[in-house]
Every structure is written in structure tokens, then in C-alpha cells.
Design a protein around this motif. Structure first.
Motif, PDB file in Angstrom:
ATOM      1  N   ARG A  80      92.993  36.098   0.812  1.00 41.17           N
ATOM      2  CA  ARG A  80      94.064  35.316   1.429  1.00 41.17           C
ATOM      3  C   ARG A  80      95.284  35.280   0.512  1.00 41.17           C
ATOM      4  N   CYS A  81      96.448  35.188   1.116  1.00 36.85           N
ATOM      5  CA  CYS A  81      97.701  35.102   0.368  1.00 36.85           C
ATOM      6  C   CYS A  81      97.669  33.893  -0.562  1.00 36.85           C
ATOM      7  N   MET A  82      98.066  34.090  -1.795  1.00 40.10           N
ATOM      8  CA  MET A  82      98.030  33.012  -2.780  1.00 40.10           C
ATOM      9  C   MET A  82      98.925  31.839  -2.383  1.00 40.10           C
ATOM     10  N   GLU A  83      99.991  32.104  -1.621  1.00 40.01           N
ATOM     11  CA  GLU A  83     100.914  31.032  -1.271  1.00 40.01           C
ATOM     12  C   GLU A  83     100.616  30.391   0.077  1.00 40.01           C
ATOM     13  N   CYS A  84     100.633  31.184   1.139  1.00 40.03           N
ATOM     14  CA  CYS A  84     100.507  30.596   2.484  1.00 40.03           C
ATOM     15  C   CYS A  84      99.072  30.619   3.013  1.00 40.03           C
ATOM     16  N   ARG A  85      98.154  31.324   2.302  1.00 36.14           N
ATOM     17  CA  ARG A  85      96.727  31.383   2.620  1.00 36.14           C
ATOM     18  C   ARG A  85      96.408  32.166   3.885  1.00 36.14           C
ATOM     19  N   ILE A  86      97.350  32.950   4.383  1.00 39.92           N
ATOM     20  CA  ILE A  86      97.052  33.807   5.527  1.00 39.92           C
ATOM     21  C   ILE A  86      96.155  34.949   5.063  1.00 39.92           C
ATOM     22  N   ALA A  87      95.308  35.461   5.967  1.00 39.16           N
ATOM     23  CA  ALA A  87      94.393  36.549   5.614  1.00 39.16           C
ATOM     24  C   ALA A  87      95.174  37.821   5.282  1.00 39.16           C
ATOM     25  N   ILE A  88      94.804  38.482   4.193  1.00 34.66           N
ATOM     26  CA  ILE A  88      95.436  39.737   3.798  1.00 34.66           C
ATOM     27  C   ILE A  88      94.356  40.770   3.509  1.00 34.66           C
ATOM     28  N   GLU A  96      99.550  43.250   4.744  1.00 31.48           N
ATOM     29  CA  GLU A  96      99.336  44.072   3.553  1.00 31.48           C
ATOM     30  C   GLU A  96      99.391  43.207   2.288  1.00 31.48           C
ATOM     31  N   PRO A  97      98.381  43.306   1.419  1.00 27.82           N
ATOM     32  CA  PRO A  97      98.422  42.544   0.162  1.00 27.82           C
ATOM     33  C   PRO A  97      99.411  43.178  -0.817  1.00 27.82           C
ATOM     34  N   ARG A  98     100.246  42.344  -1.411  1.00 26.82           N
ATOM     35  CA  ARG A  98     101.229  42.819  -2.378  1.00 26.82           C
ATOM     36  C   ARG A  98     101.044  42.073  -3.696  1.00 26.82           C
ATOM     37  N   LEU A  99     100.952  42.830  -4.777  1.00 18.11           N
ATOM     38  CA  LEU A  99     100.690  42.260  -6.094  1.00 18.11           C
ATOM     39  C   LEU A  99     101.986  41.767  -6.739  1.00 18.11           C
ATOM     40  N   CYS A 100     101.954  40.560  -7.269  1.00 14.96           N
ATOM     41  CA  CYS A 100     103.078  40.026  -8.047  1.00 14.96           C
ATOM     42  C   CYS A 100     102.805  40.309  -9.520  1.00 14.96           C
ATOM     43  N   ASP A 101     103.676  41.063 -10.161  1.00 19.81           N
ATOM     44  CA  ASP A 101     103.445  41.464 -11.542  1.00 19.81           C
ATOM     45  C   ASP A 101     103.567  40.295 -12.511  1.00 19.81           C
ATOM     46  N   TYR A 102     104.181  39.202 -12.080  1.00 19.77           N
ATOM     47  CA  TYR A 102     104.325  38.035 -12.959  1.00 19.77           C
ATOM     48  C   TYR A 102     103.083  37.157 -12.935  1.00 19.77           C
ATOM     49  N   THR A 103     102.586  36.815 -11.745  1.00 16.50           N
ATOM     50  CA  THR A 103     101.424  35.918 -11.646  1.00 16.50           C
ATOM     51  C   THR A 103     100.099  36.663 -11.651  1.00 16.50           C
ATOM     52  N   GLY A 104     100.110  37.947 -11.259  1.00 24.70           N
ATOM     53  CA  GLY A 104      98.871  38.706 -11.144  1.00 24.70           C
ATOM     54  C   GLY A 104      98.114  38.422  -9.860  1.00 24.70           C
ATOM     55  N   ALA A 105      98.717  37.652  -8.948  1.00 24.94           N
ATOM     56  CA  ALA A 105      98.078  37.306  -7.680  1.00 24.94           C
ATOM     57  C   ALA A 105      98.630  38.176  -6.555  1.00 24.94           C
ATOM     58  N   PHE A 106      97.907  38.161  -5.410  1.00 21.97           N
ATOM     59  CA  PHE A 106      98.309  38.935  -4.239  1.00 21.97           C
ATOM     60  C   PHE A 106      98.912  38.009  -3.180  1.00 21.97           C
ATOM     61  N   TYR A 107      99.908  38.540  -2.476  1.00 21.13           N
ATOM     62  CA  TYR A 107     100.632  37.768  -1.470  1.00 21.13           C
ATOM     63  C   TYR A 107     100.801  38.614  -0.211  1.00 21.13           C
ATOM     64  N   CYS A 108     101.113  37.928   0.901  1.00 22.35           N
ATOM     65  CA  CYS A 108     101.404  38.640   2.139  1.00 22.35           C
ATOM     66  C   CYS A 108     102.863  39.105   2.116  1.00 22.35           C
ATOM     67  N   ASP A 109     103.246  39.909   3.109  1.00 24.31           N
ATOM     68  CA  ASP A 109     104.611  40.427   3.125  1.00 24.31           C
ATOM     69  C   ASP A 109     105.643  39.369   3.491  1.00 24.31           C
ATOM     70  N   HIS A 110     105.217  38.191   3.954  1.00 27.39           N
ATOM     71  CA  HIS A 110     106.152  37.096   4.194  1.00 27.39           C
ATOM     72  C   HIS A 110     106.514  36.393   2.888  1.00 27.39           C
ATOM     73  N   CYS A 111     105.580  36.359   1.956  1.00 25.97           N
ATOM     74  CA  CYS A 111     105.785  35.650   0.689  1.00 25.97           C
ATOM     75  C   CYS A 111     106.156  36.585  -0.459  1.00 25.97           C
ATOM     76  N   HIS A 112     106.110  37.879  -0.206  1.00 31.83           N
ATOM     77  CA  HIS A 112     106.399  38.890  -1.237  1.00 31.83           C
ATOM     78  C   HIS A 112     107.266  39.966  -0.596  1.00 31.83           C
ATOM     79  N   TRP A 113     108.537  40.033  -1.018  1.00 36.62           N
ATOM     80  CA  TRP A 113     109.490  40.973  -0.430  1.00 36.62           C
ATOM     81  C   TRP A 113     109.776  42.164  -1.340  1.00 36.62           C
TER      82      TRP A 113
END
Length: 304
Positions: A80-88, A96-113
Motif C-alpha cells: 500500500r502507498c505509504m501516504e494515502c494507503r491505496i493498494a499499489i 504503479e509503486p514509485r520509490l522515494c529516494d529520500y524516505t526509501g518508501a513506495f508511493y502511488c502515482d498520486h502521491c509521487h510525481w
């Protein structure tokens, strides 16, 4: 969530909503913008916001993550997206899961542009300024932290001073500026007429200590901006002390060994300041004395 949301006029167009990812058509839609962190969304998405204001995070805990991309894997987040908790995931129809290089967590395309930012941990550990992809929350947090002097390089990675001569030069100039600051605090011309310390108004921490740096300081250093800027200010400060101000000149001393030459100040390259008795002498004279301070020698004789 701590946002300071203000409704924008109908004629002010903007980009995309940070909640639904839909386009904000300012001509026909009402939208909101956080004056503190820049978060934007449709007015209809107001009650769906899950992201905490980055400015609130900065005010409560202004600390940068200095671990290089601490990725743990999608399974730790229960896919699930680290921010909005939607299934990824990578299955068809899923975000699509997208990795944030700062936090090391995965996010959805709504929370990660796929925004790009310089990562503090990579900069301080590897002197790597290549921007990496980060989520929207990380981008807003890093942008607000850009000029915060929260990095003590001496504690984080002191080898940088050996590796980067420019950084070592900046540290030396900052230490000397702090010495001159003590003169200025007793000099009305420096404070009121010339307002010398105002030359560092953009880097206020440079007149408070010599240890702390901001991300912007280090970026400016890499871009050959910081060292010339501080060198110029150092020259202005030194000129005031040496030639422009009789009151500041009184802090100068004559070398106790040779008793010749111009006045010596602690920030002079040719000067040596004894760390014990604080006497000032030429560095060459100190070497001629076999690196023995004449002031300390006299004190030892007196004590005996």
C-alpha cells in the motif's frame, strides 16, 4: 493536517491537484493552496487530504534523514502507498509503486510525481549532487529545509574537510569572521554605520557559529558560489579592522618575538595564536622558537 489553506481566485490557473491528481482549471474550478508548504488541491478534495503539512514537520522536527535510501520493500508496507494507503503493485489495474529516494518508501502515482531533488544523505556521504526521484511530501519537506542550518559536517562526515579544500577554506574563513564579529560588537561604526554583519543576512548562521551548514550552503559550494561570496565578505570585514576603524585596530598586537612589522590579528594567515595564553606572534617567529610559546615559557619561569 496542519495546512494553511487559502482559496484562490477563479481566474488564477494552476497545475494539478495533489489529492486526486486531476487538472486544476482555475477559470472554472475553486482550488486551495497551503501558504506554508505549497500543497494544492481542488476545493472538493478538501476533506480527503491525508498529507501532513511539510511546514508543520519542519517546525516540530527540523531534522534531515541521512541514511541513503533506506528501502525496506513493498511487503513491509503491505503493498500500500505509504501516504494515502491505496493498494499499489505491478499487476494490471493497480497503481504503479514509485520509490522515494529520500524516505526509501513506495508511493502511488498520486502521491509521487517523479519530482527530482538533491538528497542530503547522498550529498554528505558521497558528495553526490545528482537529483533523485522523491514523493511530493519529501519534495515539499526538502524545499523548506533547504536553508535550515542543521548539518554539522564535523559530526556527520569530517573526512569531507580533507577531501574538499574549498570546504576547509570556508570553515577557516568562518572561524576568522567570528573573531572579527567580537570586534564589531564593540564598534558602533561596524554595527550602525557600515552594518557589516548585514552582509551575511542570507546566511545568518555564519555569524553565530562555524560548524553548521545548510543544504543550500553545500550546493552553493559545489557551484563555486559560496567560497567567492564568503571571501569577499571576509575581505570587507578585514579591511574595516585593519585600515578603516581606529577602534578595531586597537585589538591588534605586535609580535612578541621580533617586535617589528604591522599589527597582528588572530585572523591573519601569518599569525600564530597560542591556544594556552592567547599570545599572538608571527608564525615564522614561532617556528624559529622551535614551536615554543615565549609567553608560556615566561609563565613557567614565573611559577617556578
Amino acid at each position: 493536517m496542519g495546512h494553511l489553506l487559502l482559496e484562490k481566485s477563479w481566474g488564477s490557473a494552476h497545475g494539478y491537484c495533489e489529492k486526486c491528481n486531476g487538472h486544476i482549471m482555475g477559470m472554472v474550478q475553486s482550488w486551495l493552496k497551503c501558504e506554508a508548504c505549497g500543497f494544492c488541491c481542488h476545493k472538493r478534495c478538501l476533506n480527503l487530504i491525508t498529507r501532513t503539512c511539510a511546514n508543520l514537520k519542519v517546525s516540530e522536527n527540523p531534522v534531515l534523514n541521512l541514511t541513503i535510501c533506506p528501502e525496506k520493500g513493498l511487503h513491509v508496507q503491505n503493498y500500500r502507498c505509504m501516504e494515502c494507503r491505496i493498494a499499489i503493485g505491478f499487476q494490471p489495474g493497480m497503481h504503479e509503486p514509485r520509490l522515494c529516494d529520500y524516505t526509501g518508501a513506495f508511493y502511488c502515482d498520486h502521491c509521487h510525481w517523479n519530482d527530482l531533488m538533491v538528497i542530503p544523505s547522498r550529498l554528505l556521504n558521497n558528495w553526490d549532487f545528482e537529483p533523485k526521484k522523491v514523493c511530493r511530501a519529501s519534495k515539499q519537506f526538502l524545499r523548506l529545509m533547504l536553508r535550515k542550518p542543521v548539518l554539522c559536517i564535523q559530526n556527520i562526515n569530517p573526512m569531507l574537510f580533507s577531501y574538499l579544500s574549498e570546504l576547509n577554506d570556508v570553515r577557516k574563513l568562518r572561524e576568522e569572521i567570528l573573531v572579527m564579529k567580537q570586534y564589531f560588537l564593540e564598534c558602533s561604526d561596524a554595527l550602525r554605520t557600515d552594518r557589516l554583519l548585514c552582509q551575511l543576512s542570507e546566511r545568518q548562521h555564519f555569524v553565530e557559529n562555524s560548524d553548521m551548514y545548510s543544504m543550500q550552503d553545500l550546493i552553493d559550494l559545489a557551484n563555486d558560489v559560496l567560497l567567492p561570496e564568503i571571501t569577499k565578505i571576509h575581505v570587507n570585514f578585514s579591511q574595516h579592522v585593519r585600515t578603516d576603524c581606529e577602534k578595531c585596530q586597537k585589538h591588534g598586537r605586535i609580535c612578541v618575538v621580533c617586535n617589528t612589522g604591522d599589527l597582528l590579528f588572530p585572523f591573519d594567515f601569518a599569525a600564530f595564536v597560542c591556544p594556552k595564553c592567547e599570545i599572538i606572534l608571527h608564525r615564522d617567529c614561532y617556528l624559529q622558537k622551535n614551536q615554543r610559546c615565549p609567553g608560556c615559557s615566561r609563565n613557567r619561569v614565573g611559577d617556578s
